[in-house]
Write an enzyme that holds these catalytic residues in place. Structure first.
Site, PDB file in Angstrom:
ATOM      1  N   HIS A 262       0.838  -1.212   0.000  1.00  0.00           N
ATOM      2  CA  HIS A 262       0.000   0.000   0.000  1.00  0.00           C
ATOM      3  C   HIS A 262       0.872   1.261   0.000  1.00  0.00           C
ATOM      4  CE1 HIS A 262      -3.254  -2.646   2.109  1.00  0.00           C
ATOM      5  NE2 HIS A 262      -2.994  -3.031   0.869  1.00  0.00           N
TER       6      HIS A 262
ATOM      7  N   HIS B 184      -9.221  -1.942  -4.867  1.00  0.00           N
ATOM      8  CA  HIS B 184      -8.125  -2.273  -3.956  1.00  0.00           C
ATOM      9  C   HIS B 184      -7.186  -3.309  -4.583  1.00  0.00           C
ATOM     10  CE1 HIS B 184      -5.804  -2.298  -0.353  1.00  0.00           C
ATOM     11  NE2 HIS B 184      -5.680  -3.610  -0.540  1.00  0.00           N
TER      12      HIS B 184
ATOM     13  N   ASP C 127      -3.217  -2.753  -4.932  1.00  0.00           N
ATOM     14  CA  ASP C 127      -2.196  -3.754  -4.588  1.00  0.00           C
ATOM     15  C   ASP C 127      -1.287  -4.041  -5.788  1.00  0.00           C
ATOM     16  OD1 ASP C 127      -2.921  -4.247  -1.960  1.00  0.00           O
ATOM     17  OD2 ASP C 127      -4.136  -6.008  -2.428  1.00  0.00           O
TER      18      ASP C 127
ATOM     19  N   HIS D 170      -0.741 -11.277  -4.624  1.00  0.00           N
ATOM     20  CA  HIS D 170       0.656 -10.829  -4.564  1.00  0.00           C
ATOM     21  C   HIS D 170       1.636 -11.838  -5.181  1.00  0.00           C
ATOM     22  CE1 HIS D 170      -0.793  -7.539  -2.217  1.00  0.00           C
ATOM     23  NE2 HIS D 170      -1.301  -8.340  -1.318  1.00  0.00           N
TER      24      HIS D 170
HETATM   25 ZN    ZN Z   1      -3.900  -4.588  -0.163  1.00  0.00          ZN
END
Ligand code: ZN
Length: 330
Positions: free
Chosen positions: A93, A259, A263, A286
């Site tokens: 973030h 969001h 990310d 991720h």
């Molecule tokens: Zn996040």
């Protein structure tokens, strides 16, 4: 080997750093531990450097794909040179806010092992950068330019290869564009797509305020696994079977997917440079995001020396200008 990406200087654009020292304090989303962060200006071509200042000697961790050490529900970077292994969790973030604010170089000192969650989005960091000022440096900004498509796929469990799996790709483009498709087994986040050319200005309005989210049914299991220990309605959207528990509701109608884009931008910025290309992601987290940046980074690292040598032969721009871009915050 045929090149699919190169590192290139943008002649009409200059690298930036923070104009002043910034301070943040808060609880980490996953560890639940409080940490303080100090962000300091840094010289051109030094990139984003993290420092674990609670460890003696201090441990320096460069924000690049070679430092990525964990991608389970967050992106963590660390230094294998330090013993015991020194790590900083949930950098995405803050990295996203740095990208949005156009900050190429900064030193980020932390006295703990997780970046504070603040409100669960990138807004607090981003607005602080603009309010305290961004300083332009004398060196040209460098971009990773994508020359040929790079596609990374993960087939769905059980195989099949029918395209319903997770994938991430980057294609040549003149600017930075992101498309994201998500698909969760929940009525509010079942499916959706997002597609936008993103720059430092629309990042604030369209992306920076989107908070991280989690499902109530997963909370107990996550906490047993040592994750989401600092998560609360103050720093995350929490969903039960049918609705959002946060009384204030959503900041964007499609806050969840925004969001995921936030990310993705933070993860991509761990490539060490801004990218000119179109990133197209489907259901990634991720782990897949970092696979893409590792692939690109490994490829362009060889170009680095050429680019730096070329620049040194040219006359550097001597002027250092402090700029503060007026942004209206709601
Ligand atoms: Zn996040």
């Amino acid at each position: 080997m045929e090149k699919f990406a190169i590192l290139k200087e943008e002649k009409n654009e200059f690298q930036c750093t923070v104009a002043n020292i910034l301070f943040f304090k808060g609880v980490g989303l996953h560890t639940g531990r409080e940490a303080s962060v100090v962000i300091r200006p840094a010289k051109a071509d030094t990139g984003i450097t993290f420092v674990r200042r609670d460890l003696k000697p201090n441990v320096i961790i460069k924000a690049n794909p070679g430092s990525i050490c964990s991608t389970t529900l967050r992106t963590s970077i660390g230094s294998a040179k330090a013993l015991p292994y020194a790590c900083i969790s949930t950098v995405e973030h803050l990295m996203s806010a740095l990208w949005g604010a156009g900050i190429d170089n900064a030193v980020i000192e932390i006295d703990g092992d997780e970046i504070p969650a603040m409100d669960g989005s990138a807004r607090v960091f981003y607005e602080a950068f603009y309010e305290s000022g961004i300083k332009e440096l004398s060196a040209n900004r460098k971009y990773i330019e994508i020359l040929k498509p790079v596609v990374i796929t993960r087939a769905p469990a059980g195989g099949g290869g029918d395209g319903s799996g997770v994938s991430i790709a980057v294609y040549p483009a003149d600017d930075f564009e992101v498309s994201y498709a998500m698909d969760f087994n929940h009525p509010l986040v079942r499916s959706g797509s997002f597609d936008m050319k993103i720059d430092g200005f629309n990042f604030h309005k369209e992306i920076s305020k989107a908070r991280t989210f989690g499902f109530l049914k997963d909370v107990e299991h996550l906490k047993k696994s040592g994750l989401a220990l600092g998560g609360s309605l103050d720093n995350a959207l929490v969903l039960n079977e049918t609705s959002v528990l946060n009384k204030e509701g959503l900041r964007y109608k499609d806050e969840f997917i925004r969001h995921k884009v936030l990310d993705l931008i933070g993860d991509i910025y761990l490539s060490g440079y801004r990218i000119k290309g179109r990133v197209s992601a489907k259901k990634t987290g991720h782990d897949m995001n970092s696979k893409l940046v590792k692939k690109i980074w490994g490829h362009v690292e060889n170009d680095k020396e050429d680019v730096f040598t070329r620049r040194e032969k040219e006359t550097p721009r001597p002027l250092i200008v402090k700029i503060t871009v007026p942004v209206q915050f709601a």
